[in-house]
Design a protein around this motif. Structure first.
Motif, PDB file in Angstrom:
ATOM      1  N   ILE A  43       0.899  -0.989  -0.209  1.00  8.51           N
ATOM      2  CA  ILE A  43       0.072   0.147   0.109  1.00  8.51           C
ATOM      3  C   ILE A  43       0.971   1.294   0.110  1.00  8.51           C
ATOM      4  CG2 ILE A  43      -1.817   1.269   1.219  1.00  8.51           C
ATOM      5  CD1 ILE A  43      -2.756  -1.442   0.153  1.00  8.51           C
ATOM      6  N   TRP A  44       0.320   2.288  -0.867  1.00  3.90           N
ATOM      7  CA  TRP A  44       0.993   3.785  -0.908  1.00  3.90           C
ATOM      8  C   TRP A  44       0.300   4.478  -0.196  1.00  3.90           C
ATOM      9  CZ3 TRP A  44       5.034   6.692  -1.219  1.00  3.90           C
ATOM     10  CH2 TRP A  44       4.915   7.880  -1.939  1.00  3.90           C
ATOM     11  N   ALA A  45       0.666   4.923   0.960  1.00  4.75           N
ATOM     12  CA  ALA A  45      -0.181   5.932   1.728  1.00  4.75           C
ATOM     13  C   ALA A  45       0.284   7.371   1.294  1.00  4.75           C
ATOM     14  CB  ALA A  45       0.404   5.557   3.421  1.00  4.75           C
ATOM     15  N   SER A  46      -0.564   7.625   0.338  1.00  2.00           N
ATOM     16  CA  SER A  46      -0.111   8.746  -0.668  1.00  2.00           C
ATOM     17  C   SER A  46      -0.321  10.111  -0.022  1.00  2.00           C
ATOM     18  CB  SER A  46      -0.920   8.828  -1.875  1.00  2.00           C
ATOM     19  OG  SER A  46      -1.257  10.030  -2.442  1.00  2.00           O
ATOM     20  N   GLY A  47       0.575  11.039  -0.004  1.00  5.94           N
ATOM     21  CA  GLY A  47       0.230  12.520   0.464  1.00  5.94           C
ATOM     22  C   GLY A  47      -0.727  13.091  -0.599  1.00  5.94           C
ATOM     23  N   PHE A  48      -0.697  12.973  -1.788  1.00  8.58           N
ATOM     24  CA  PHE A  48      -1.594  13.816  -2.682  1.00  8.58           C
ATOM     25  C   PHE A  48      -3.048  13.083  -2.517  1.00  8.58           C
ATOM     26  CE2 PHE A  48      -4.031  13.144  -6.675  1.00  8.58           C
ATOM     27  CZ  PHE A  48      -3.560  14.364  -7.322  1.00  8.58           C
ATOM     28  N   GLU A  49      -3.325  11.761  -1.945  1.00  8.69           N
ATOM     29  CA  GLU A  49      -4.553  11.368  -1.725  1.00  8.69           C
ATOM     30  C   GLU A  49      -4.976  11.785  -0.517  1.00  8.69           C
ATOM     31  OE1 GLU A  49      -5.962   7.320  -2.343  1.00  8.69           O
ATOM     32  OE2 GLU A  49      -5.159   7.343  -4.626  1.00  8.69           O
ATOM     33  N   PRO A  57      -4.775  21.405  -1.354  1.00  4.40           N
ATOM     34  CA  PRO A  57      -3.634  21.111  -2.124  1.00  4.40           C
ATOM     35  C   PRO A  57      -2.462  20.234  -1.400  1.00  4.40           C
ATOM     36  CG  PRO A  57      -4.030  23.438  -2.155  1.00  4.40           C
ATOM     37  CD  PRO A  57      -4.772  22.899  -1.133  1.00  4.40           C
ATOM     38  N   ASP A  58      -1.721  19.370  -2.287  1.00  4.30           N
ATOM     39  CA  ASP A  58      -0.577  18.582  -1.775  1.00  4.30           C
ATOM     40  C   ASP A  58       0.719  19.338  -1.707  1.00  4.30           C
ATOM     41  OD1 ASP A  58       1.081  16.544  -1.345  1.00  4.30           O
ATOM     42  OD2 ASP A  58       1.001  15.497  -3.211  1.00  4.30           O
ATOM     43  N   ALA A  59       0.531  20.300  -0.735  1.00  5.35           N
ATOM     44  CA  ALA A  59       1.639  21.167  -0.587  1.00  5.35           C
ATOM     45  C   ALA A  59       1.937  21.447   0.813  1.00  5.35           C
ATOM     46  CB  ALA A  59       1.093  22.423  -1.371  1.00  5.35           C
ATOM     47  N   ALA A 101       4.974   4.671   3.449  1.00  7.03           N
ATOM     48  CA  ALA A 101       4.479   6.023   3.829  1.00  7.03           C
ATOM     49  C   ALA A 101       5.085   7.272   2.874  1.00  7.03           C
ATOM     50  CB  ALA A 101       4.514   6.192   5.306  1.00  7.03           C
ATOM     51  N   ASP A 102       4.442   7.976   2.562  1.00  5.33           N
ATOM     52  CA  ASP A 102       4.727   9.150   1.840  1.00  5.33           C
ATOM     53  C   ASP A 102       4.988  10.283   3.084  1.00  5.33           C
ATOM     54  OD1 ASP A 102       5.264  11.214   0.180  1.00  5.33           O
ATOM     55  OD2 ASP A 102       3.412  11.304  -0.964  1.00  5.33           O
ATOM     56  N   ILE A 103       6.411  10.743   3.079  1.00  4.00           N
ATOM     57  CA  ILE A 103       6.464  11.597   4.197  1.00  4.00           C
ATOM     58  C   ILE A 103       6.811  13.106   3.610  1.00  4.00           C
ATOM     59  CG2 ILE A 103       7.104   9.938   5.945  1.00  4.00           C
ATOM     60  CD1 ILE A 103      10.073  10.673   5.826  1.00  4.00           C
ATOM     61  N   ASP A 104       6.561  13.100   2.313  1.00  2.00           N
ATOM     62  CA  ASP A 104       6.817  14.276   1.407  1.00  2.00           C
ATOM     63  C   ASP A 104       8.455  14.630   1.832  1.00  2.00           C
ATOM     64  OD1 ASP A 104       4.433  14.617   0.586  1.00  2.00           O
ATOM     65  OD2 ASP A 104       3.834  16.170   2.095  1.00  2.00           O
ATOM     66  N   THR A 105       8.781  15.924   2.490  1.00  2.00           N
ATOM     67  CA  THR A 105      10.169  16.213   2.713  1.00  2.00           C
ATOM     68  C   THR A 105      10.660  15.922   3.968  1.00  2.00           C
ATOM     69  OG1 THR A 105       9.383  18.339   3.422  1.00  2.00           O
ATOM     70  CG2 THR A 105       9.650  18.428   1.343  1.00  2.00           C
ATOM     71  N   MET A 130      10.815   9.844   1.157  1.00  3.30           N
ATOM     72  CA  MET A 130      11.538  11.198   1.516  1.00  3.30           C
ATOM     73  C   MET A 130      12.033  11.826  -0.008  1.00  3.30           C
ATOM     74  SD  MET A 130      13.474  12.627   4.837  1.00  3.30           S
ATOM     75  CE  MET A 130      14.837  11.971   4.130  1.00  3.30           C
ATOM     76  N   GLU A 131      11.630  13.067  -0.040  1.00  2.00           N
ATOM     77  CA  GLU A 131      11.817  13.549  -1.382  1.00  2.00           C
ATOM     78  C   GLU A 131      12.721  14.873  -1.239  1.00  2.00           C
ATOM     79  OE1 GLU A 131       7.484  14.176  -2.162  1.00  2.00           O
ATOM     80  OE2 GLU A 131       7.774  16.303  -2.376  1.00  2.00           O
ATOM     81  N   ASP A 132      13.528  15.068  -2.126  1.00  2.00           N
ATOM     82  CA  ASP A 132      14.463  16.147  -2.034  1.00  2.00           C
ATOM     83  C   ASP A 132      13.952  17.713  -2.314  1.00  2.00           C
ATOM     84  OD1 ASP A 132      14.397  16.044  -4.802  1.00  2.00           O
ATOM     85  OD2 ASP A 132      16.493  15.345  -5.006  1.00  2.00           O
ATOM     86  N   PRO A 136       7.951  24.359   2.612  1.00  2.00           N
ATOM     87  CA  PRO A 136       6.777  23.464   2.119  1.00  2.00           C
ATOM     88  C   PRO A 136       6.857  23.174   0.552  1.00  2.00           C
ATOM     89  CG  PRO A 136       6.146  25.815   1.917  1.00  2.00           C
ATOM     90  CD  PRO A 136       7.520  25.892   2.436  1.00  2.00           C
ATOM     91  N   LYS A 137       6.647  21.847   0.308  1.00  2.00           N
ATOM     92  CA  LYS A 137       6.653  21.330  -1.143  1.00  2.00           C
ATOM     93  C   LYS A 137       5.335  21.498  -1.787  1.00  2.00           C
ATOM     94  CE  LYS A 137       4.381  17.874  -2.095  1.00  2.00           C
ATOM     95  NZ  LYS A 137       4.356  16.498  -2.498  1.00  2.00           N
ATOM     96  N   ASP A 138       5.436  21.279  -3.097  1.00  2.00           N
ATOM     97  CA  ASP A 138       4.304  21.742  -3.962  1.00  2.00           C
ATOM     98  C   ASP A 138       4.139  20.311  -4.779  1.00  2.00           C
ATOM     99  OD1 ASP A 138       2.238  22.777  -5.353  1.00  2.00           O
ATOM    100  OD2 ASP A 138       3.615  23.996  -6.525  1.00  2.00           O
ATOM    101  N   ALA A 174      14.822   7.175  -0.918  1.00  2.00           N
ATOM    102  CA  ALA A 174      14.958   8.552  -1.412  1.00  2.00           C
ATOM    103  C   ALA A 174      14.565   9.043  -2.663  1.00  2.00           C
ATOM    104  CB  ALA A 174      16.664   8.582  -1.319  1.00  2.00           C
ATOM    105  N   ARG A 175      13.830  10.074  -2.799  1.00  2.00           N
ATOM    106  CA  ARG A 175      13.098  10.550  -4.043  1.00  2.00           C
ATOM    107  C   ARG A 175      13.664  11.663  -4.690  1.00  2.00           C
ATOM    108  NH1 ARG A 175       6.412  11.496  -4.108  1.00  2.00           N
ATOM    109  NH2 ARG A 175       6.712  13.070  -5.911  1.00  2.00           N
ATOM    110  N   THR A 176      14.228  11.657  -5.745  1.00  2.00           N
ATOM    111  CA  THR A 176      14.658  12.733  -6.355  1.00  2.00           C
ATOM    112  C   THR A 176      13.706  13.397  -7.246  1.00  2.00           C
ATOM    113  OG1 THR A 176      16.481  13.984  -7.467  1.00  2.00           O
ATOM    114  CG2 THR A 176      16.137  11.746  -8.155  1.00  2.00           C
TER     115      THR A 176
HETATM  116 MG    MG Z   1       3.323  12.776  -2.275  1.00  2.00          MG
END
Ligand code: MG
Ligand code: SPV
Length: 310
Positions: A43-49, A57-59, A101-105, A130-132, A136-138, A174-176
């Protein structure tokens, strides 16, 4: 399956790059349960969802606690057989398969990460992504979005902090966002390699190009010692079998298909009810009340009633 066993299952699945593991998105326990029921192995616990389910917004609008609560793990007193029948629990309590789990930044800098990541491991997640991007992300998918990345060194510090903070060996993916930010393949490869050096267990390479060319080219050029992860939302024509043929990707994430199908389903039902002036016409198109009872774990509650209610 205990948390450690779920991590081992996911690690093994990720290493099988000729047949990538397919994770389905979820934004609450019910969607996770339906994905598990359908046969998805993760399962992808999505931040967007999650953001969409709150209609924001996913931001980085929602707090970390909302992400954590979505991914929260099983009540240790629950025997595994009951995982599928328990209601009112968060995702990891509801399904007994790995949760990514999607933990954004990471909700801040490397110090924040050192405090935040272990909470996800304790909540039963088998991996975090975790993304680079800067906080706050967009959303990566938003055209003209704010896509500013942190330096390679700063993100390496965040990965090291994440790895060091885990007690059970939860995977750190790690997500680039180098391709999303328009920095090109060379920068994306450089970042991916640097993140592996910092201890990342896999690299998520994201693209929003409408064709898979950019991703295929990256995958072919990748010779890092960890598997890749992709989210093919923008280039849906790339089949799972084609990805397997590349032999570089261990995990394919269906990033937002739970919320998009839910929205499409609700829109159509709501419209039909108003158009037809009654609810009879939609009966055949929607889940029965009996099905919902089953998803709520009604049988388990009946058992408790029989046993304990006097
Ligand atoms: Mg996300
Ligand atoms: C998500 O599902 O929250 C993701 C994938 O991070 S994407 O929306 O494509 O960035």
């Amino acid at each position: 399956m205990a948390a450690k066993a779920r991590i081992a299952v996911l690690r093994a699945a990720l290493s099988n790059t000729s047949k990538p593991c397919i994770a389905m998105s979820a934004h609450n326990p019910l969607s996770a349960k339906l994905a598990a029921e359908a046969g998805f192995p993760a399962i992808w616990a999505s931040g967007f969802e999650l953001s969409a389910s709150y209609a924001v917004p996913d931001a980085s609008i929602l707090p970390m606690s909302a992400h954590l609560e979505m991914a929260r793990s099983g009540n240790p007193f629950l025997p595994p057989a009951l995982y599928f029948s328990c209601s009112s629990q968060a995702v990891a309590e509801t399904v007994n398969i790995p949760i990514i789990a999607d933990i954004d930044t990471g909700f801040g800098n490397a110090v924040s990460v050192a405090y935040n990541v272990p909470k996800f491991e304790a909540a039963g997640a088998s991996a975090v992504v975790m993304e680079d991007k800067t906080f706050p992300k967009d959303s990566s998918l938003r055209s003209g979005g704010r896509q500013v990345l942190v330096s390679i060194e700063e993100f390496q510090g965040k990965i090291e902090a994440a790895k060091a903070s885990c007690k059970l060996g939860m995977l750190i993916i790690a997500r680039t966002e180098a391709l999303i930010a328009g920095l090109g393949e060379e920068e994306a490869l450089k970042r991916g390699m640097a993140y592996v050096d910092a201890g990342a267990d896999a690299i998520l390479i994201h693209s929003k190009q409408r064709t898979p060319d950019e991703i295929i080219s990256f995958c072919k050029a990748w010779n890092g010692k960890v598997p890749l992860v992709i989210v093919p939302t923008a280039y849906p024509k790339l089949s799972f079998a084609e990805v397997g043929g590349l032999n570089k990707v261990g995990l394919i994430i269906c990033g937002n298909h739970a919320i998009r199908s839910a929205v499409a389903g609700m829109r159509s039902t709501f419209k039909k009810i108003l158009d037809e002036g009654g609810i009879a016409g939609v009966e055949k198109d929607i889940a029965s009340v009996k099905e919902i009872f089953e998803l709520q774990g009604d049988a388990h509650m009946r058992e408790l009633e029989r046993k304990y209610l006097r």
